[in-house]
Design a protein around this motif. Structure first.
Motif, mmCIF file in Angstrom:
data_model
loop_
_atom_site.group_PDB
_atom_site.id
_atom_site.type_symbol
_atom_site.label_atom_id
_atom_site.label_comp_id
_atom_site.label_asym_id
_atom_site.label_seq_id
_atom_site.Cartn_x
_atom_site.Cartn_y
_atom_site.Cartn_z
ATOM 1 N N LYS A 1 0.816 -1.221 0.000
ATOM 2 C CA LYS A 1 0.000 0.000 0.000
ATOM 3 C C LYS A 1 0.854 1.276 0.000
ATOM 4 C CE LYS A 1 -0.565 0.298 4.988
ATOM 5 N NZ LYS A 1 -1.295 -0.167 6.127
ATOM 6 N N PHE A 2 2.109 1.180 0.366
ATOM 7 C CA PHE A 2 2.921 2.393 0.507
ATOM 8 C C PHE A 2 3.285 3.038 -0.831
ATOM 9 C CE2 PHE A 2 3.292 0.104 4.476
ATOM 10 C CZ PHE A 2 2.872 1.104 5.342
ATOM 11 N N ALA A 3 3.311 2.240 -1.888
ATOM 12 C CA ALA A 3 3.540 2.824 -3.218
ATOM 13 C C ALA A 3 2.368 3.718 -3.593
ATOM 14 C CB ALA A 3 3.715 1.717 -4.250
ATOM 15 N N GLU A 4 1.178 3.264 -3.263
ATOM 16 C CA GLU A 4 -0.036 4.033 -3.569
ATOM 17 C C GLU A 4 -0.077 5.325 -2.744
ATOM 18 O OE1 GLU A 4 -3.454 1.480 -3.274
ATOM 19 O OE2 GLU A 4 -4.781 3.219 -3.503
ATOM 20 N N ILE A 5 0.292 5.229 -1.474
ATOM 21 C CA ILE A 5 0.281 6.416 -0.605
ATOM 22 C C ILE A 5 1.268 7.455 -1.144
ATOM 23 C CG2 ILE A 5 0.806 7.286 1.716
ATOM 24 C CD1 ILE A 5 -0.102 4.509 2.802
ATOM 25 N N VAL A 6 2.484 6.999 -1.452
ATOM 26 C CA VAL A 6 3.510 7.924 -1.962
ATOM 27 C C VAL A 6 3.074 8.506 -3.309
ATOM 28 C CG1 VAL A 6 5.879 8.070 -2.854
ATOM 29 C CG2 VAL A 6 5.440 6.908 -0.683
ATOM 30 N N GLY A 7 2.588 7.640 -4.206
ATOM 31 C CA GLY A 7 2.171 8.097 -5.535
ATOM 32 C C GLY A 7 1.089 9.165 -5.470
ATOM 33 N N ASN A 8 0.097 8.940 -4.631
ATOM 34 C CA ASN A 8 -0.997 9.912 -4.524
ATOM 35 C C ASN A 8 -0.521 11.247 -3.958
ATOM 36 O OD1 ASN A 8 -3.096 8.429 -5.660
ATOM 37 N ND2 ASN A 8 -3.425 7.299 -3.762
ATOM 38 N N LYS A 9 0.421 11.200 -3.036
ATOM 39 C CA LYS A 9 0.954 12.455 -2.474
ATOM 40 C C LYS A 9 1.772 13.204 -3.526
ATOM 41 C CE LYS A 9 1.099 11.565 2.492
ATOM 42 N NZ LYS A 9 0.734 12.836 3.145
ATOM 43 N N VAL A 10 2.528 12.465 -4.323
ATOM 44 C CA VAL A 10 3.342 13.112 -5.367
ATOM 45 C C VAL A 10 2.422 13.819 -6.372
ATOM 46 C CG1 VAL A 10 4.899 12.642 -7.326
ATOM 47 C CG2 VAL A 10 5.352 11.612 -5.086
ATOM 48 N N ILE A 11 1.295 13.202 -6.682
ATOM 49 C CA ILE A 11 0.358 13.800 -7.634
ATOM 50 C C ILE A 11 -0.353 15.008 -7.027
ATOM 51 C CG2 ILE A 11 -1.844 13.396 -8.852
ATOM 52 C CD1 ILE A 11 0.695 12.187 -10.193
ATOM 53 N N SER A 12 -0.717 14.931 -5.753
ATOM 54 C CA SER A 12 -1.552 16.014 -5.188
ATOM 55 C C SER A 12 -0.746 17.195 -4.634
ATOM 56 C CB SER A 12 -2.498 15.469 -4.121
ATOM 57 O OG SER A 12 -1.745 14.862 -3.108
ATOM 58 N N ASP A 13 0.506 16.979 -4.224
ATOM 59 C CA ASP A 13 1.285 18.092 -3.649
ATOM 60 C C ASP A 13 2.255 18.634 -4.693
ATOM 61 O OD1 ASP A 13 -0.063 17.308 -1.443
ATOM 62 O OD2 ASP A 13 1.686 16.516 -0.362
ATOM 63 N N LYS A 14 2.287 19.955 -4.807
ATOM 64 C CA LYS A 14 3.161 20.589 -5.805
ATOM 65 C C LYS A 14 4.638 20.452 -5.414
ATOM 66 C CE LYS A 14 2.956 24.685 -8.545
ATOM 67 N NZ LYS A 14 3.444 26.004 -8.304
ATOM 68 N N ASP A 15 5.518 20.390 -6.387
ATOM 69 C CA ASP A 15 6.963 20.334 -6.165
ATOM 70 C C ASP A 15 7.362 19.186 -5.232
ATOM 71 O OD1 ASP A 15 9.503 21.210 -6.774
ATOM 72 O OD2 ASP A 15 9.584 22.598 -5.078
ATOM 73 N N THR A 16 6.732 18.045 -5.447
ATOM 74 C CA THR A 16 6.975 16.888 -4.590
ATOM 75 C C THR A 16 7.407 15.686 -5.430
ATOM 76 O OG1 THR A 16 5.366 17.649 -2.977
ATOM 77 C CG2 THR A 16 5.809 15.314 -2.986
ATOM 78 N N TYR A 17 8.415 14.994 -4.947
ATOM 79 C CA TYR A 17 8.911 13.785 -5.615
ATOM 80 C C TYR A 17 8.824 12.613 -4.635
ATOM 81 C CZ TYR A 17 10.594 16.647 -9.450
ATOM 82 O OH TYR A 17 10.646 17.492 -10.526
ATOM 83 N N GLY A 18 8.981 11.406 -5.156
ATOM 84 C CA GLY A 18 8.845 10.230 -4.304
ATOM 85 C C GLY A 18 10.067 9.331 -4.339
ATOM 86 N N PHE A 19 10.247 8.604 -3.244
ATOM 87 C CA PHE A 19 11.308 7.605 -3.154
ATOM 88 C C PHE A 19 10.701 6.341 -2.532
ATOM 89 C CE2 PHE A 19 14.657 5.598 -0.483
ATOM 90 C CZ PHE A 19 15.455 5.143 -1.525
ATOM 91 N N LEU A 20 10.846 5.207 -3.224
ATOM 92 C CA LEU A 20 10.247 3.952 -2.751
ATOM 93 C C LEU A 20 11.272 2.826 -2.769
ATOM 94 C CD1 LEU A 20 6.870 4.103 -4.717
ATOM 95 C CD2 LEU A 20 7.084 3.995 -2.214
ATOM 96 N N MET A 21 11.219 1.987 -1.737
ATOM 97 C CA MET A 21 12.140 0.853 -1.680
ATOM 98 C C MET A 21 11.385 -0.403 -1.239
ATOM 99 S SD MET A 21 15.686 0.494 0.487
ATOM 100 C CE MET A 21 16.568 1.888 -0.147
ATOM 101 N N CYS A 22 11.570 -1.491 -1.980
ATOM 102 C CA CYS A 22 11.145 -2.810 -1.512
ATOM 103 C C CYS A 22 12.331 -3.748 -1.701
ATOM 104 C CB CYS A 22 9.859 -3.278 -2.199
ATOM 105 S SG CYS A 22 9.936 -3.526 -3.973
ATOM 106 N N GLY A 23 12.109 -5.052 -1.679
ATOM 107 C CA GLY A 23 13.251 -5.966 -1.819
ATOM 108 C C GLY A 23 14.002 -5.707 -3.110
ATOM 109 N N THR A 24 13.271 -5.663 -4.215
ATOM 110 C CA THR A 24 13.889 -5.410 -5.526
ATOM 111 C C THR A 24 13.555 -4.033 -6.092
ATOM 112 O OG1 THR A 24 11.996 -6.248 -6.776
ATOM 113 C CG2 THR A 24 13.665 -7.868 -6.114
#
Ligand SMILES: O=C(CO)[C@H](O)[C@H](O)COP(=O)(O)O
Length: 150
Positions: free
Chosen positions: A44-67
């Motif tokens: 679910k954390f990819a979705e949370i980060v993705g939605n925040k990147v789309i809704s907040d201006k000047d915002t980027y995302g960083f995601l990590m899982c096993g691969t």
């Protein structure tokens, strides 16, 4: 620029080292979780980060899982997200200046072996790169890396 960060339980330990390093460097970041290496539903954390990147201006995302693959696949389901999977500096640079990426995904299982410094160098390269619509900056970075190796 704000960085929204997230991980799944498989990446939790190494991810936390990266978050600590970024925080010590003074980056404006928000860590949305997960909160332990035993937590369920890490996807679910990819979705949370993705939605925040789309809704907040000047915002980027960083995601990590096993691969990093699952994170990139999940984040890319969100319209407007261009999540790229990188394990090295040059693809990280190119994913910004050629592909206009807005989320950097990576894998703890790969990057922990390469080390924290190497991982931070890749993240810095990505953070400092900008969209230019060409691969020229990436190629300049490649030449620079080649000259360091010699
Ligand atoms: O890299 C991943 C997905 O691309 C996952 O982190 C990895 O597969 C571990 O997941 P799980 O804990 O559900 O087995």
């Amino acid at each position: 620029m704000k960085l929204i960060c997230g991980c799944d339980p498989a990446a939790f330990k190494f991810y936390k080292r990266v978050i600590k390093a970024l925080t010590n460097e003074g980056y404006d970041l928000e860590d949305v979780g997960c909160k332990s290496s035993h937590e369920a539903d890490g996807g679910k954390f990819a979705e949370i980060v993705g939605n925040k990147v789309i809704s907040d201006k000047d915002t980027y995302g960083f995601l990590m899982c096993g691969t990093g693959q699952g994170m990139a696949m999940s984040a890319n389901k969100i319209p407007g997200i261009r999540a790229t999977l990188c394990y090295d500096v040059l693809p990280a640079v190119l994913s910004k200046n050629d592909n206009n990426g807005n989320i950097l995904c990576t894998g703890a299982w790969m990057m922990e072996k390469k080390g924290l410094d190497y991982t931070m160098a890749m993240i810095h390269a990505w953070l400092f790169s900008e969209y230019t619509g060409t691969h020229e900056d990436g190629m300049a970075a490649l030449k620079h890396l080649d000259s360091i190796k010699q």
